[in-house]
Motif scaffolding. Sequence first.
Motif: not given
Lengths: 351, 337
Positions: A1-3, A5, A193, A215, B112, B118-121
């Motif tokens: 995962m980039e972000k 959350f 998430f 999910r 986001h 899922g944007y940014g993921i």
Amino acid sequence: MEKRFWNEYQKEIADDHFFYERSCIRQTFFPGSEATFLNIMRNDLGKDIYDSSHQHTCTGIGYHSDVVPFETTMTIVARLFSLMTERGYKNYVPSCVTSFGVMTELMEKWKEQPEILEKAREYLKKATGRTFELPENIVHPSDLIFKFRFELKEKMKYQLINRFTGKPLRGVEHIGCHYAKIFPKHGIGNAEFPYVLAGMIEAWGGEVVDYPERRHCCGFGFRQYLVQENRGYSIANSKKKFESMEPYEPDFIVANCPGCAMFLDKWQYTIAEMEHKTYDKEGYGIPVLTYEELAGLLLGYDPWVMGMQLHQVQCERLLDKIGVAYNPDDKYRGASGKILRAPEKPEVLKV
Amino acid sequence: MNIAVIGAGPAGIEAASVLANNHQVTLFEKEEKPLCNIRDKAFLFPDFSSADELADKLEAKLSHENITLKANCAVTAMNRTGEQWTLTTADGETATFDKVLLATGYRVFDAHQKEELGYGIYKGVITSIEMEKMIKENQIRNNMDEVPKQIVFLQCVGSRDEKSGNNYCSKVCCVTAVKQAIEIKKQHPETDVYIFYMDLRMWGQGFEEMYREAQEKYGVNFVRGRISEAASTFDNRVQIKAEDTLMGNPMTMNADLLVLMVGMCASEGTATLSKCAGIDGLYRFAQSRSPHIEDNLTSQPGLYVAGSCKRPMCIEDTIQDARAAALAILDDDTMMR
């Protein structure tokens, strides 16, 4: 995962002094999990957690299947809170995610409509003569294990590392719908998430499998399984998840809901019988653990004392990968020392 | 008359160029260069003309001797004193003007916020801004640097969406997706393109024709339905779940790229300055005095509004609106004399 959350979705989790409410069904499906949780809290973390012998159902399954009316649920939950009040506790910890969902829903309801809270007080008084205070903090036990995951790591004998390959073990995590989908703000990481179980896996050396149907429902949707004729919907959901996670070759599944863990475990046997299909290469299936069992294993608890022999998918291959010490001869030894009768072996799913 | 125009986008430049024929105009731009929101585009709907050519033409107007461009100079506050407005910039400088035109424009919705998409993921999930860049650079690629086999667009991301707090239609996304789909098919005819929509609002001249051409000439697939969630697949593509509401079927499909058509929101400058000046309206946009013949006036004397600081607006409407705003300022000046 980039972000990440989940970092943006935290919640207040009390530090000590908890009133514990057991689940109606967990002791049948995973008989040692609740005892393991209490042992971890008391013995490994030194926390004060009270387990009342006067507790009872929260009515959650009946409430969500429209069998139990709202007023009844409200009054019964009020009685549970009165037990907490009577013992002088302010932090409530329901073992089952559906209880957690029912209680967070009621707390929101009472906050928005104080007149309904007064009704609950009135009903409880008339029915039992009792009074109650609202909990200051309601958290799920998985929140507590998450909160103390690094303290627990310090005490752990094992890590989620495959001792044969040296690589992190791959874990599928699945949270119960009633943990975060009713009120996302009450779940660590929110509903999209969730991080409560993923955080444990990562903290303890494992790797979280992010698969397409992560999910998707586990198959424990009440309307899918309560009526036997509808259970095709339940197993279809579980099957969809298994097929989606299979290419990632997960070493285990961990869940924080009684039903998720139960169905993801038991349906593997059913699918194997129906379609001669298992979801690991060797034909043993994917072991399904509760988060208490996962923590307990790594802390060095005896898997047979935790009741892990009662799983449908047997856990020895996972124990071997982690390096957990266990005695195969004790698998079906009762507390009295007597060897109990072993269950029949399935025809397809290897044990 | 000493006039300040805040924002050097198409609205600000067009209005400034009209006003500069008779007055001194100071044009404030927070970015290093003007026209960022046009220069990041490849082609413009509905005629597929070059965005850079339009930007060049607009930028040429800045050479007018009565226009002073202050780039890298964000206006952070504005206050009315008597008949004049005092502007304060980010570096603390102040200047006073007879009239101020707010042309602070828009920003795109932060995708986001729609976590389920899922944007940014997931790397295969991008926004329409990023797709526009790929088209412009002739580099339409998936996250494995391959020509995508399947691209899915999702309309109304952050617009017509109660959950994200934006109930309004962003107006330009429908036709932008059609434009981008055609561009993709021009560059890669073998790529399958799907557009998921709630309903298609082809309101402008030539838009409906583009929509038909996308289907008939380029084979773009239109699916009426919302995408409920996106996830990464084992082979690094994007799995989407949706419902085809015309067929009444739930569906799951895999794509190399999921393009989120992000709507127009009030820019930070629009929100801050309109609030500061007491003309803040719905969804943090600036509020004009009335939507018909006083759409460039505000409740504050000497303060005017133009372009997408008021609401989502396409470039051609923005330019016309800017001229109307300039005319309103000149009218007011004439009446005062």
